[in-house]
Design a protein around this motif. Sequence first.
Motif, PDB file in Angstrom:
ATOM      1  N   GLU A 105       1.172  -1.222  -0.101  1.00 24.93           N
ATOM      2  CA  GLU A 105       0.235   0.265  -0.125  1.00 24.93           C
ATOM      3  C   GLU A 105       0.880   1.416   0.393  1.00 24.93           C
ATOM      4  OE1 GLU A 105      -0.505  -2.455   2.957  1.00 24.93           O
ATOM      5  OE2 GLU A 105      -2.185  -3.691   1.529  1.00 24.93           O
ATOM      6  N   LYS A 106       1.876   0.964   0.980  1.00 25.65           N
ATOM      7  CA  LYS A 106       2.675   2.098   0.818  1.00 25.65           C
ATOM      8  C   LYS A 106       3.427   2.486  -0.547  1.00 25.65           C
ATOM      9  CE  LYS A 106       3.895   2.501   6.212  1.00 25.65           C
ATOM     10  NZ  LYS A 106       5.080   2.552   6.839  1.00 25.65           N
ATOM     11  N   ALA A 107       4.703   1.732  -0.521  1.00 26.66           N
ATOM     12  CA  ALA A 107       5.059   1.696  -1.851  1.00 26.66           C
ATOM     13  C   ALA A 107       3.547   2.294  -2.960  1.00 26.66           C
ATOM     14  CB  ALA A 107       5.416  -0.020  -2.359  1.00 26.66           C
ATOM     15  N   VAL A 108       2.665   1.744  -3.641  1.00 25.97           N
ATOM     16  CA  VAL A 108       1.857   1.860  -4.350  1.00 25.97           C
ATOM     17  C   VAL A 108       1.500   3.611  -4.158  1.00 25.97           C
ATOM     18  CG1 VAL A 108      -0.499   2.151  -5.197  1.00 25.97           C
ATOM     19  CG2 VAL A 108       0.817  -0.088  -5.057  1.00 25.97           C
ATOM     20  N   GLU A 109       1.027   3.982  -3.107  1.00 25.22           N
ATOM     21  CA  GLU A 109       1.272   5.385  -3.010  1.00 25.22           C
ATOM     22  C   GLU A 109       1.910   6.542  -3.615  1.00 25.22           C
ATOM     23  OE1 GLU A 109       0.876   8.099   1.717  1.00 25.22           O
ATOM     24  OE2 GLU A 109       0.133   5.832   1.285  1.00 25.22           O
ATOM     25  N   TRP A 110       3.414   5.573  -2.854  1.00 25.55           N
ATOM     26  CA  TRP A 110       4.866   6.581  -3.331  1.00 25.55           C
ATOM     27  C   TRP A 110       4.701   6.526  -4.506  1.00 25.55           C
ATOM     28  CZ3 TRP A 110       7.457  10.499  -0.911  1.00 25.55           C
ATOM     29  CH2 TRP A 110       7.014  10.217   0.066  1.00 25.55           C
ATOM     30  N   ILE A 111       4.298   5.683  -5.315  1.00 25.02           N
ATOM     31  CA  ILE A 111       4.943   5.833  -6.697  1.00 25.02           C
ATOM     32  C   ILE A 111       4.032   6.567  -7.577  1.00 25.02           C
ATOM     33  CG2 ILE A 111       4.732   4.349  -8.588  1.00 25.02           C
ATOM     34  CD1 ILE A 111       5.870   2.354  -7.088  1.00 25.02           C
ATOM     35  N   LEU A 112       2.092   6.781  -7.061  1.00 22.03           N
ATOM     36  CA  LEU A 112       1.350   7.851  -7.095  1.00 22.03           C
ATOM     37  C   LEU A 112       1.198   9.103  -7.077  1.00 22.03           C
ATOM     38  CD1 LEU A 112      -1.555   5.961  -7.194  1.00 22.03           C
ATOM     39  CD2 LEU A 112      -0.903   5.712  -9.072  1.00 22.03           C
ATOM     40  N   LYS A 113       2.052   9.538  -6.039  1.00 19.87           N
ATOM     41  CA  LYS A 113       3.052  10.455  -6.191  1.00 19.87           C
ATOM     42  C   LYS A 113       3.814  12.024  -7.184  1.00 19.87           C
ATOM     43  CE  LYS A 113       1.557  10.765  -0.741  1.00 19.87           C
ATOM     44  NZ  LYS A 113       2.282  11.339   0.834  1.00 19.87           N
ATOM     45  N   GLY A 114       4.683  10.254  -7.672  1.00 19.96           N
ATOM     46  CA  GLY A 114       5.628  10.699  -8.533  1.00 19.96           C
ATOM     47  C   GLY A 114       6.958  10.073  -8.671  1.00 19.96           C
ATOM     48  N   ALA A 115       7.131   8.902  -7.198  1.00 18.98           N
ATOM     49  CA  ALA A 115       8.642   8.380  -6.687  1.00 18.98           C
ATOM     50  C   ALA A 115       9.272   7.859  -7.824  1.00 18.98           C
ATOM     51  CB  ALA A 115       8.412   7.598  -5.351  1.00 18.98           C
ATOM     52  N   GLN A 116       9.906   7.646  -8.210  1.00 17.81           N
ATOM     53  CA  GLN A 116      10.628   6.819  -9.488  1.00 17.81           C
ATOM     54  C   GLN A 116      11.919   5.643  -8.337  1.00 17.81           C
ATOM     55  OE1 GLN A 116      10.112   6.868 -12.642  1.00 17.81           O
ATOM     56  NE2 GLN A 116       8.812   8.447 -12.161  1.00 17.81           N
TER      57      GLN A 116
END
Length: 98
Positions: free
Chosen positions: A53-64
Amino acid sequence: MVRIRLTRMGKRHMPFYRIVVVDSRKKRDGAYIESLGYYNPLREPAQIDVNVEKAVEWILKGAQPSETVSNILSKAGVLAKVHQIKYAKKEKSDEGIG
């Protein structure tokens, strides 16, 4: 830029890695924003523990994610979930147009 990458932990010749969210200008083992899980390549098979859940959240925020972390997240099913979320939104918006 915010990156998702590995930071090395463990003793000499016995490494394991934390998967962390970090500013790209920081050192490899420097301060990080948030820890998403860990990766232990010495186990057979390699041990991967990721908070999806946290990983998906960060990727959707733009983390590469780095190339290695991208492969690890793919094995953990995170990138498939991100793809599903992104394109489910797109399909819903396309339905409203036509």
